[in-house]
Design a protein around this motif. Structure first.
Motif, PDB file in Angstrom:
ATOM      1  N   VAL A 388      45.322  56.424  22.722  1.00  7.80           N
ATOM      2  CA  VAL A 388      44.602  55.458  21.900  1.00  7.80           C
ATOM      3  C   VAL A 388      45.164  54.063  22.146  1.00  7.80           C
ATOM      4  CG1 VAL A 388      43.919  57.072  20.095  1.00  7.80           C
ATOM      5  CG2 VAL A 388      46.145  55.932  19.946  1.00  7.80           C
ATOM      6  N   SER A 389      44.420  53.049  21.683  1.00  8.94           N
ATOM      7  CA  SER A 389      44.847  51.657  21.835  1.00  8.94           C
ATOM      8  C   SER A 389      44.956  50.986  20.470  1.00  8.94           C
ATOM      9  CB  SER A 389      43.865  50.866  22.695  1.00  8.94           C
ATOM     10  OG  SER A 389      44.208  49.491  22.703  1.00  8.94           O
ATOM     11  N   ALA A 390      46.094  50.335  20.254  1.00  4.12           N
ATOM     12  CA  ALA A 390      46.291  49.545  19.033  1.00  4.12           C
ATOM     13  C   ALA A 390      46.048  48.063  19.268  1.00  4.12           C
ATOM     14  CB  ALA A 390      47.704  49.759  18.502  1.00  4.12           C
ATOM     15  N   PHE A 391      46.087  47.616  20.527  1.00  2.00           N
ATOM     16  CA  PHE A 391      46.056  46.180  20.815  1.00  2.00           C
ATOM     17  C   PHE A 391      45.101  45.843  21.951  1.00  2.00           C
ATOM     18  CE2 PHE A 391      50.284  46.951  18.990  1.00  2.00           C
ATOM     19  CZ  PHE A 391      50.283  46.026  17.960  1.00  2.00           C
ATOM     20  N   ASN A 392      43.953  46.486  21.998  1.00  2.00           N
ATOM     21  CA  ASN A 392      42.990  46.132  23.027  1.00  2.00           C
ATOM     22  C   ASN A 392      42.333  44.786  22.682  1.00  2.00           C
ATOM     23  OD1 ASN A 392      41.484  46.410  25.405  1.00  2.00           O
ATOM     24  ND2 ASN A 392      41.183  48.602  25.067  1.00  2.00           N
ATOM     25  N   LEU A 393      41.472  44.313  23.556  1.00  2.00           N
ATOM     26  CA  LEU A 393      40.834  43.006  23.373  1.00  2.00           C
ATOM     27  C   LEU A 393      39.593  43.197  22.514  1.00  2.00           C
ATOM     28  CD1 LEU A 393      41.241  41.793  27.066  1.00  2.00           C
ATOM     29  CD2 LEU A 393      42.870  41.661  25.164  1.00  2.00           C
ATOM     30  N   TRP A 394      39.805  43.256  21.192  1.00  2.00           N
ATOM     31  CA  TRP A 394      38.761  43.716  20.286  1.00  2.00           C
ATOM     32  C   TRP A 394      37.576  42.765  20.169  1.00  2.00           C
ATOM     33  CZ3 TRP A 394      39.889  48.380  20.442  1.00  2.00           C
ATOM     34  CH2 TRP A 394      41.177  48.878  20.226  1.00  2.00           C
ATOM     35  N   GLU A 395      37.735  41.507  20.566  1.00  2.00           N
ATOM     36  CA  GLU A 395      36.579  40.609  20.541  1.00  2.00           C
ATOM     37  C   GLU A 395      35.510  41.063  21.533  1.00  2.00           C
ATOM     38  OE1 GLU A 395      39.641  38.780  23.362  1.00  2.00           O
ATOM     39  OE2 GLU A 395      39.613  39.810  21.430  1.00  2.00           O
ATOM     40  N   ASN A 396      35.909  41.831  22.533  1.00  2.00           N
ATOM     41  CA  ASN A 396      34.974  42.447  23.465  1.00  2.00           C
ATOM     42  C   ASN A 396      34.645  43.837  22.934  1.00  2.00           C
ATOM     43  OD1 ASN A 396      33.568  43.631  25.550  1.00  2.00           O
ATOM     44  ND2 ASN A 396      35.146  43.272  27.110  1.00  2.00           N
ATOM     45  N   THR A 397      33.427  44.055  22.493  1.00  2.00           N
ATOM     46  CA  THR A 397      33.064  45.323  21.856  1.00  2.00           C
ATOM     47  C   THR A 397      33.059  46.498  22.827  1.00  2.00           C
ATOM     48  OG1 THR A 397      30.715  44.808  22.162  1.00  2.00           O
ATOM     49  CG2 THR A 397      31.721  44.203  20.049  1.00  2.00           C
ATOM     50  N   ASP A 398      33.200  46.233  24.120  1.00  2.00           N
ATOM     51  CA  ASP A 398      33.313  47.319  25.089  1.00  2.00           C
ATOM     52  C   ASP A 398      34.750  47.828  25.233  1.00  2.00           C
ATOM     53  OD1 ASP A 398      30.606  47.292  25.707  1.00  2.00           O
ATOM     54  OD2 ASP A 398      30.853  45.772  27.275  1.00  2.00           O
ATOM     55  N   SER A 399      35.708  47.140  24.626  1.00  2.00           N
ATOM     56  CA  SER A 399      37.109  47.543  24.727  1.00  2.00           C
ATOM     57  C   SER A 399      37.317  48.868  24.003  1.00  2.00           C
ATOM     58  CB  SER A 399      38.016  46.475  24.119  1.00  2.00           C
ATOM     59  OG  SER A 399      37.954  45.287  24.871  1.00  2.00           O
ATOM     60  N   GLN A 400      37.886  49.824  24.715  1.00  2.00           N
ATOM     61  CA  GLN A 400      38.006  51.174  24.193  1.00  2.00           C
ATOM     62  C   GLN A 400      39.256  51.349  23.326  1.00  2.00           C
ATOM     63  OE1 GLN A 400      35.696  54.003  24.824  1.00  2.00           O
ATOM     64  NE2 GLN A 400      34.563  52.077  25.049  1.00  2.00           N
ATOM     65  N   SER A 401      39.107  52.127  22.263  1.00  2.00           N
ATOM     66  CA  SER A 401      40.232  52.465  21.407  1.00  2.00           C
ATOM     67  C   SER A 401      40.722  53.888  21.632  1.00  2.00           C
ATOM     68  CB  SER A 401      39.837  52.289  19.936  1.00  2.00           C
ATOM     69  OG  SER A 401      38.686  53.051  19.631  1.00  2.00           O
ATOM     70  N   PHE A 402      39.951  54.708  22.342  1.00  2.00           N
ATOM     71  CA  PHE A 402      40.279  56.125  22.523  1.00  2.00           C
ATOM     72  C   PHE A 402      39.761  56.545  23.897  1.00  2.00           C
ATOM     73  CE2 PHE A 402      39.773  60.510  20.149  1.00  2.00           C
ATOM     74  CZ  PHE A 402      40.792  61.040  20.926  1.00  2.00           C
ATOM     75  N   ILE A 403      40.635  57.121  24.728  1.00  2.00           N
ATOM     76  CA  ILE A 403      40.232  57.542  26.081  1.00  2.00           C
ATOM     77  C   ILE A 403      40.729  58.950  26.388  1.00  2.00           C
ATOM     78  CG2 ILE A 403      40.194  55.178  26.970  1.00  2.00           C
ATOM     79  CD1 ILE A 403      42.864  55.849  28.432  1.00  2.00           C
ATOM     80  N   TRP A 404      40.039  59.567  27.336  1.00  2.00           N
ATOM     81  CA  TRP A 404      40.426  60.858  27.912  1.00  2.00           C
ATOM     82  C   TRP A 404      40.781  60.608  29.373  1.00  2.00           C
ATOM     83  CZ3 TRP A 404      36.011  64.300  30.050  1.00  2.00           C
ATOM     84  CH2 TRP A 404      36.533  65.377  30.774  1.00  2.00           C
ATOM     85  N   ILE A 405      41.967  61.076  29.785  1.00  2.00           N
ATOM     86  CA  ILE A 405      42.428  60.929  31.172  1.00  2.00           C
ATOM     87  C   ILE A 405      42.388  62.311  31.810  1.00  2.00           C
ATOM     88  CG2 ILE A 405      44.256  60.048  32.662  1.00  2.00           C
ATOM     89  CD1 ILE A 405      45.330  58.571  30.138  1.00  2.00           C
ATOM     90  N   GLU A 406      41.326  62.565  32.546  1.00  2.00           N
ATOM     91  CA  GLU A 406      41.093  63.884  33.129  1.00  2.00           C
ATOM     92  C   GLU A 406      42.016  64.140  34.318  1.00  2.00           C
ATOM     93  OE1 GLU A 406      37.535  66.340  35.456  1.00  2.00           O
ATOM     94  OE2 GLU A 406      37.260  64.236  34.856  1.00  2.00           O
ATOM     95  N   ASN A 407      42.666  65.288  34.305  1.00  2.00           N
ATOM     96  CA  ASN A 407      43.495  65.736  35.422  1.00  2.00           C
ATOM     97  C   ASN A 407      42.571  66.401  36.444  1.00  2.00           C
ATOM     98  OD1 ASN A 407      45.349  66.968  37.150  1.00  2.00           O
ATOM     99  ND2 ASN A 407      46.733  67.540  35.503  1.00  2.00           N
ATOM    100  N   ILE A 408      42.410  65.775  37.593  1.00  2.00           N
ATOM    101  CA  ILE A 408      41.469  66.295  38.593  1.00  2.00           C
ATOM    102  C   ILE A 408      42.182  66.967  39.761  1.00  2.00           C
ATOM    103  CG2 ILE A 408      39.634  64.702  37.979  1.00  2.00           C
ATOM    104  CD1 ILE A 408      40.416  62.934  40.297  1.00  2.00           C
ATOM    105  N   GLY A 409      43.461  67.276  39.573  1.00  2.00           N
ATOM    106  CA  GLY A 409      44.208  67.996  40.593  1.00  2.00           C
ATOM    107  C   GLY A 409      44.950  67.078  41.538  1.00  2.00           C
TER     108      GLY A 409
END
Length: 477
Positions: A388-409
């Protein structure tokens, strides 16, 4: 009567005395110029527990460059499609002011087969229990109040009587302070989820984390403690003497410890302590245990960026080679006014190569990154990561607060967006809340600065089962 020879001798004597005085002054000045740095090195050596040579080496390796990104051998630019597999819903008590949740724990506190949530609330200065009973019904109860800025909780059977107790790290103030206002509290469970408060230590530098484990091999639970302080932090372990009596042992006197983890990192049969230090130095240490509670500090990794923004660690065997690795986020921005994330923030993996050697890997860039957690979300046998992100660039509504980092091998990862709301997410925990075999998540919001338009206090993210192995898994081409 002075003769010419006597006058000459007096002149020579004066010159000699003047020369000696000059030499003495030179020696004093030289001693100051040499002595002060040596004293400072010795002071830092004593604080850090490292040799003077190691301290000198790390000073020369530092830089004030704040736009540098760390090295690594992974591709940090792989981005995958967004898959809407988590459905958010608020749980717990409502709020009227911006919430400030510092930590959450997903745990079955009452052992009824349903996951609950323990909440550290720095706005209300409480530790509370969001109980799930019956299934899918959540009710929040305050367990202990008047804890000023509780920073972290761990649920564990501390007194080994068969029920869950709670270890609590108390800052004493959310924002930086040199005052000795920190404390460690344990609330003891009577077996029926009635809790008795034990004050283990108080009036110490602000406590950011506490973990329990048998550190001296005597069969009872001791404590590892991170004290952020401000300019005067510490790392210590607290020896359990029995009958709720304790003895403190200082391990290090550097400011900025934010997390400790207890793990047998060197596979020698005893528990070691891993600590991440920010503020003064952006470094990860191991305190290597001899099995009897005697520890030797070892610097595992350090950034040359003094504003790297260390924000937490998690122990995990990411590559499943039988050796515990260290997952590490850097996303802290409280040093800036207003707080604002930086482009070098992200998620890292310190791969355990054995013999206390760790190889640094940059997994992905993620501004404001906090609370990386490993989960095999797609059922393909390897561990994916969530953050998760506590300090993203929130003025940009595309800034993500929650991500999934997929392990692709092949030790490669692909980043997927999950959500951009709520913002200011500081803490994240996985768990199967409805017992359907799928991993759900719970998050907490730390809304200490604007904007205040996409807020939530505690959010439960229920897994709808959309992700399947065939849908998510992709290969590097």
């Amino acid at each position: 009567m002075n003769t010419p020879s006597m006058a000459k001798n007096n002149t020579v004597a004066k010159r000699q005395k003047k020369g000696i005085n000059s030499i003495v002054i030179f020696i004093i000045i030289l001693s100051i110029f040499v002595g002060i740095p040596v004293w400072l090195l010795n002071y830092q050596s004593q604080k850090s527990g490292m040799s003077m040579g190691k301290v000198l080496q790390r000073k020369f390796n530092r830089t004030t460059t704040t736009d540098s990104l760390p090295g690594g051998n992974l591709n940090t630019n792989l981005v995958g499609e967004k898959i809407n597999f988590l459905v958010p819903r608020p749980i717990g008590q409502p709020f009227t002011e911006p919430p400030q949740i510092s930590n959450i724990v997903a745990t079955d506190l009452d052992n009824d087969g349903l996951l609950d949530v323990i909440v550290c609330d720095t706005k209300n200065n409480t530790v509370s229990w969001i109980r799930q009973f019956p299934i899918d019904i959540y009710t929040e109860t305050v367990l202990v109040k008047d804890l000023i800025a509780p920073a972290h909780a761990q649920v564990i059977d501390f007194d080994k009587d068969g029920d869950n107790d709670i270890m609590i790290a108390v800052l004493g103030m959310l924002f930086p302070s040199n005052d000795k206002i920190g404390s460690v509290v344990i609330i003891e469970n009577d077996g029926k989820c009635n809790f008795k408060k034990h004050l283990i230590v108080e009036k110490i530098a602000r406590v950011s984390d506490v973990r329990a484990g048998d550190l001296d091999g005597d069969g009872d639970m001791d404590l590892a403690v991170a004290q952020f302080g401000y300019d005067d932090g510490e790392t210590r372990w607290i020896e359990n003497l029995g009958n709720w009596n304790f003895k403190s042992h200082i391990l290090q006197n550097l400011s900025g410890p934010i997390n400790v983890e207890i793990v047998d990192i060197d596979n020698d049969g005893d528990l070691d302590i891993i600590s991440v230090v920010s503020q003064e130095w952006e470094e990860i240490y191991c305190y290597v245990n001899d099995g009897k509670g005697n520890f030797q500090p070892k610097l595992l990794w350090g950034s040359n960026n003094e504003d790297f923004g260390s924000s937490g660690i998690k122990i995990c065997d990411l590559n499943k080679d039988g050796k515990p690795d260290i997952l590490y986020t850097n996303g802290d921005a409280f040093d800036y006014i207003p707080p604002r994330g930086r482009p070098w923030h992200g998620v890292q993996w310190l791969e355990n190569k054995g013999n206390m050697n760790f190889e640094f890997h940059r997994i992905c860039n993620f501004i404001g990154s906090y609370s990386v957690r490993p989960v095999d979300i797609d059922g393909d046998g390897d561990l994916d990561l969530f953050a998760v992100s506590a300090f993203n660039l929130w003025e940009n509504t595309d800034s993500q607060s929650f991500i999934w980092i997929e392990n692709i091998g092949n030790n490669q990862f692909k980043k997927h967006d999950i959500s951009n709301t709520p913002t200011h997410l500081l803490t994240l925990e996985p768990g199967d809340f409805n017992n359907d075999g799928l991993t759900d998540f719970v998050t907490g919001g730390m809304h200490t600065y604007a904007p205040f338009d996409r807020m939530d206090r505690i959010t439960l993210w229920m897994n709808n089962g959309t992700i399947k192995k065939s849908d998510a898994r992709s290969e590097i081409r």
